[in-house]
Design a protein around this motif. Structure first.
Motif, PDB file in Angstrom:
ATOM      1  N   PRO A  24       0.818  -1.208   0.000  1.00 49.08           N
ATOM      2  CA  PRO A  24       0.000   0.000   0.000  1.00 49.08           C
ATOM      3  C   PRO A  24       0.855   1.263   0.000  1.00 49.08           C
ATOM      4  O   PRO A  24       1.654   1.482   0.908  1.00 49.08           O
ATOM      5  CB  PRO A  24      -0.832  -0.112   1.275  1.00 49.08           C
ATOM      6  CG  PRO A  24      -0.296  -1.253   2.040  1.00 49.08           C
ATOM      7  CD  PRO A  24       0.618  -2.030   1.175  1.00 49.08           C
ATOM      8  N   GLU A  26      -0.074   4.353   0.334  1.00 42.65           N
ATOM      9  CA  GLU A  26      -0.496   5.378   1.284  1.00 42.65           C
ATOM     10  C   GLU A  26      -0.155   5.013   2.730  1.00 42.65           C
ATOM     11  O   GLU A  26      -0.225   5.852   3.610  1.00 42.65           O
ATOM     12  CB  GLU A  26      -1.999   5.632   1.164  1.00 42.65           C
ATOM     13  CG  GLU A  26      -2.870   4.462   1.564  1.00 42.65           C
ATOM     14  CD  GLU A  26      -3.063   3.418   0.476  1.00 42.65           C
ATOM     15  OE1 GLU A  26      -3.612   2.355   0.800  1.00 42.65           O
ATOM     16  OE2 GLU A  26      -2.672   3.648  -0.672  1.00 42.65           O
ATOM     17  N   ASP A  27       0.232   3.772   2.973  1.00 41.39           N
ATOM     18  CA  ASP A  27       0.557   3.328   4.329  1.00 41.39           C
ATOM     19  C   ASP A  27       2.057   3.448   4.569  1.00 41.39           C
ATOM     20  O   ASP A  27       2.833   2.526   4.333  1.00 41.39           O
ATOM     21  CB  ASP A  27       0.091   1.894   4.531  1.00 41.39           C
ATOM     22  CG  ASP A  27       0.081   1.484   5.987  1.00 41.39           C
ATOM     23  OD1 ASP A  27       0.423   2.326   6.837  1.00 41.39           O
ATOM     24  OD2 ASP A  27      -0.270   0.327   6.270  1.00 41.39           O
ATOM     25  N   TYR A  30       3.662   0.957   7.227  1.00 42.50           N
ATOM     26  CA  TYR A  30       3.939  -0.385   6.707  1.00 42.50           C
ATOM     27  C   TYR A  30       5.262  -0.395   5.950  1.00 42.50           C
ATOM     28  O   TYR A  30       6.084  -1.293   6.147  1.00 42.50           O
ATOM     29  CB  TYR A  30       2.789  -0.827   5.796  1.00 42.50           C
ATOM     30  CG  TYR A  30       2.987  -2.187   5.175  1.00 42.50           C
ATOM     31  CD1 TYR A  30       2.752  -3.336   5.910  1.00 42.50           C
ATOM     32  CD2 TYR A  30       3.401  -2.313   3.857  1.00 42.50           C
ATOM     33  CE1 TYR A  30       2.929  -4.578   5.358  1.00 42.50           C
ATOM     34  CE2 TYR A  30       3.590  -3.555   3.283  1.00 42.50           C
ATOM     35  CZ  TYR A  30       3.345  -4.685   4.042  1.00 42.50           C
ATOM     36  OH  TYR A  30       3.529  -5.919   3.485  1.00 42.50           O
ATOM     37  N   GLN A  31       5.482   0.591   5.109  1.00 37.79           N
ATOM     38  CA  GLN A  31       6.727   0.655   4.352  1.00 37.79           C
ATOM     39  C   GLN A  31       7.925   0.896   5.273  1.00 37.79           C
ATOM     40  O   GLN A  31       8.995   0.322   5.064  1.00 37.79           O
ATOM     41  CB  GLN A  31       6.644   1.739   3.290  1.00 37.79           C
ATOM     42  CG  GLN A  31       5.700   1.373   2.176  1.00 37.79           C
ATOM     43  CD  GLN A  31       5.706   2.398   1.070  1.00 37.79           C
ATOM     44  OE1 GLN A  31       6.470   3.356   1.104  1.00 37.79           O
ATOM     45  NE2 GLN A  31       4.867   2.195   0.080  1.00 37.79           N
TER      46      GLN A  31
END
Length: 84
Positions: A24, A26-27, A30-31
């Motif tokens: 994702p 936009e996350d 998470y990245q």
């Protein structure tokens, strides 16, 4: 060298996965988590596993110590480079 090569490959894969929408975009958390997972030094459990096979683990423990010392500089550098 692993503290420099693995994070570079990890960043390239994260950028490629973001472009192909496998992660994702936009996350950001998470990245960031994926980046930190790929840039930390070898685990201490490596010491435990190697101690079962090799009786003298002093060279390995010394190498792990210097990896953690080097990661004090490489981890923040890669995080800043990735985030900006």
């Amino acid at each position: 060298m692993g503290l420099l090569q693995v994070p570079l490959v990890n960043i390239a894969l994260l950028r490629l996965a973001g472009l192909s929408r496998l992660v994702p975009a936009e996350d950001a958390v998470y990245q960031l988590l994926m980046l930190v997972e790929g840039t930390v030094p070898a685990a201490v459990t490596l010491l435990v596993v190697c101690s079962r096979v090799y009786p003298d683990i002093r060279p390995l423990s010394s190498m792990l110590f210097w990896q953690y010392v080097a990661s004090l500089f490489t981890l923040p550098a890669f995080l800043v480079w990735y985030l900006y």
